[in-house]
Design a protein around this motif. Structure first.
Motif, PDB file in Angstrom:
ATOM      1  N   UNK A 256       9.676  14.875 -84.265  1.00 53.86           N
ATOM      2  CA  UNK A 256       8.462  14.076 -84.440  1.00 53.86           C
ATOM      3  C   UNK A 256       8.615  13.262 -85.719  1.00 53.86           C
ATOM      4  N   UNK A 257       8.476  11.946 -85.607  1.00 52.68           N
ATOM      5  CA  UNK A 257       8.641  11.032 -86.740  1.00 52.68           C
ATOM      6  C   UNK A 257       7.280  10.668 -87.320  1.00 52.68           C
ATOM      7  N   UNK A 258       7.147  10.699 -88.646  1.00 51.62           N
ATOM      8  CA  UNK A 258       5.883  10.320 -89.293  1.00 51.62           C
ATOM      9  C   UNK A 258       5.953   8.884 -89.805  1.00 51.62           C
ATOM     10  N   UNK A 259       6.337   7.991 -88.922  1.00 51.17           N
ATOM     11  CA  UNK A 259       6.403   6.551 -89.203  1.00 51.17           C
ATOM     12  C   UNK A 259       6.465   5.866 -87.847  1.00 51.17           C
ATOM     13  N   UNK A 260       6.204   4.566 -87.787  1.00 49.27           N
ATOM     14  CA  UNK A 260       6.276   3.882 -86.490  1.00 49.27           C
ATOM     15  C   UNK A 260       7.680   3.953 -85.903  1.00 49.27           C
ATOM     16  N   UNK A 261       7.771   4.334 -84.635  1.00 46.91           N
ATOM     17  CA  UNK A 261       9.058   4.387 -83.962  1.00 46.91           C
ATOM     18  C   UNK A 261       9.472   3.025 -83.447  1.00 46.91           C
ATOM     19  N   UNK A 262      10.766   2.833 -83.322  1.00 47.28           N
ATOM     20  CA  UNK A 262      11.299   1.563 -82.831  1.00 47.28           C
ATOM     21  C   UNK A 262      11.907   1.743 -81.441  1.00 47.28           C
ATOM     22  N   UNK A 263      12.074   0.635 -80.732  1.00 48.15           N
ATOM     23  CA  UNK A 263      12.685   0.686 -79.409  1.00 48.15           C
ATOM     24  C   UNK A 263      11.824   1.438 -78.417  1.00 48.15           C
TER      25      UNK A 263
END
Length: 481
Positions: A256-263
């Motif tokens: 889980x990423x705590x920043x906007x995901x890309x792609x």
């Protein structure tokens, strides 16, 4: 007896009642994994004064103060039931009971309202799910606090490890100190000790292994007894699927990423699109703090009024990616002194709306200004609606959304005429509608949305992690859809 004496006697009586509530709330949480709420605010581990203040706060959003004399009978009724893991809002119980005309007793009404959490239909308590934090900065430490707080029942989520780069001398002692004391969010609620020999931080009895690594490929989590863990990457170093896949090491099941995901990385705003997460999805993003602040009220407005177009201007507190004093920075303006300037910068929040609300056809634009405050931001959401309305109608609608809808954990509401940013430090909601600042004329609505861009966002991260781990327990009475 004077009027003042009457007021003081009333206060002491309410103190005594609130005091009697604390062991009941604690026992329900520890023994049954039941979290007692009051208008979406947890009462677990709260003091007498905090419980009374939370009851009083109901006046701002519901129009009248809620008394502990009203909610205590419902809390007592819960102790007689065979409850499973759940979240139970005693304010909602009291208010729905008040409007019920069937003549039921409090015990009968409570048993009916929380029936889904009792008997054969109740959820069984689950084994704890391991969680690993990759990075231990502002968001990482707040997420750690929340995970430790929610480990009180012994179930749910269990923080097993923190992965960081090796610092200097007494690295683990300094990291523990930063967890223990925070200049914005105050003291850690509990005790923290350090086991330097075994590279562990012990927080409220939770042993957290500190793993030193310069890259995800260096870590085998199974060597530390960690299995099927959810890893929360709060470094922001990797934001696409290829980069985040590096974390899928032995012992790690999801990232889980705590920043906007890309792609193609799903950007999830809990309360809005968390139910679109596929069971086999291993990598996802919690988007940004600003995206979490604007998407829930934007969805609420779109559902009721329709939205043709919109613009969001965020007045955002400064962050660690800016300089304290003027110095070189890759960004054009962020190199200028953060505590001395208002800094125009970019925001990806507007474009991220499309990922969280793919059915919304309206074009949303956005811009941002960083300002010299360390925490709490405000988003000004300017919307052209599909139909005309009035300020009173919009405020009544958003007040009800904050109280009884599925978005009640995301959207809060304040009518305090003197509210300022510091008042919202520690808010667990994604955004707070400021009633006094709201402007509506015809088909144009301008909403002012406060948000604790650190703590409120961290709460949203935890909600997503709870959802994907299967320990997101239902709320009773059920929100009104």
């Amino acid at each position: 007896m004077t009027v003042n004496d009457d007021s003081f006697t009333n206060w002491k009586n309410r103190e005594e009642i609130a005091e009697s509530m604390i062991p009941i709330i604690g026992k329900l949480h520890r023994e049954r994994d039941v979290t007692v709420l009051l208008h979406s605010r947890s009462l677990v581990n709260k003091s007498v004064v905090s419980i009374l203040k939370t009851h009083r706060f109901a006046r701002q959003i519901a129009g009248e103060e809620l008394s502990v004399t009203e909610t205590l009978p419902f809390l007592q009724a819960l102790t007689t039931l065979d409850l499973g893991p759940s979240q139970i809002d005693i304010a909602m119980l009291a208010e729905t009971y008040r409007s019920d005309d069937r003549g039921l007793s409090v015990a009968e009404f409570t048993a009916e309202a929380v029936a889904g959490a009792t008997g054969d239909g109740k959820i069984e308590r689950r084994e704890p799910r391991d969680v690993v934090l990759y990075g231990f900065g502002r968001i990482g430490r707040l997420v750690a606090r929340l995970l430790i707080e929610k480990a009180g029942s012994g179930n749910g989520l269990r923080l097993r490890a923190v992965v960081v780069r090796q610092g200097g001398e007494q690295d683990i002692v300094k990291r523990a100190s930063l967890l223990r004391r925070d200049s914005i969010h105050g003291q850690f609620q509990g005790t923290i000790t350090v086991d330097e020999a075994n590279s562990k931080i012990i927080a409220n009895g939770n042993e957290i292994k500190v793993i030193y690594a310069g890259d995800p490929s260096e870590v085998d989590y199974t060597a530390y007894g960690i299995k099927d863990a959810i890893l929360i990457d709060n470094t922001g170093k990797w934001r696409d699927r290829e980069g985040l896949s590096k974390h899928l090491r032995p012992g790690i099941d999801k990232v889980v990423l705590t920043a906007p995901g890309k792609g193609d990385v799903p950007n999830i705003v809990h309360g809005v699109n968390h139910d679109t997460i596929k069971p086999d999805e291993q990598i996802l993003s919690c988007a940004s703090c600003t995206t979490n602040a604007i998407v829930p009220p934007l969805k609420a407005m779109a559902d009721e009024y329709g939205v043709l177009r919109g613009h969001v201007e965020t007045v955002h507190s400064f962050t660690n990616d800016q300089n304290l004093l003027d110095n070189y920075h890759n960004s054009d303006r962020r190199g200028r002194s953060a505590p001395l300037n208002m800094v125009i910068t970019e925001t990806g929040a507007a474009s991220a709306v499309a990922k969280a609300l793919p059915d919304l056809q309206a074009k949303i634009t956005g811009s941002s200004i960083r300002v010299p405050v360390p925490d709490v931001s405000i988003a000004i959401l300017n919307l052209q609606l599909a139909r005309e309305t009035s300020r009173e109608e919009v405020l009544d609608y958003l007040r009800n959304v904050s109280l009884t809808s599925p978005l009640m954990r995301q959207i809060d509401f304040t009518s305090a005429p003197d509210a300022v940013s510091n008042d919202f430090i520690g808010s667990r909601h994604a955004s707070i509608v400021d009633a006094g600042a709201t402007k509506v004329e015809g088909d144009n609505a301008i909403l002012y949305l406060w948000y604790d861009n650190e703590f409120g966002y961290s709460c949203q991260v935890i909600r997503v992690v709870q959802h994907v781990s299967g320990v997101e327990y239902p709320t009773y009475p059920a929100p009104v859809v």
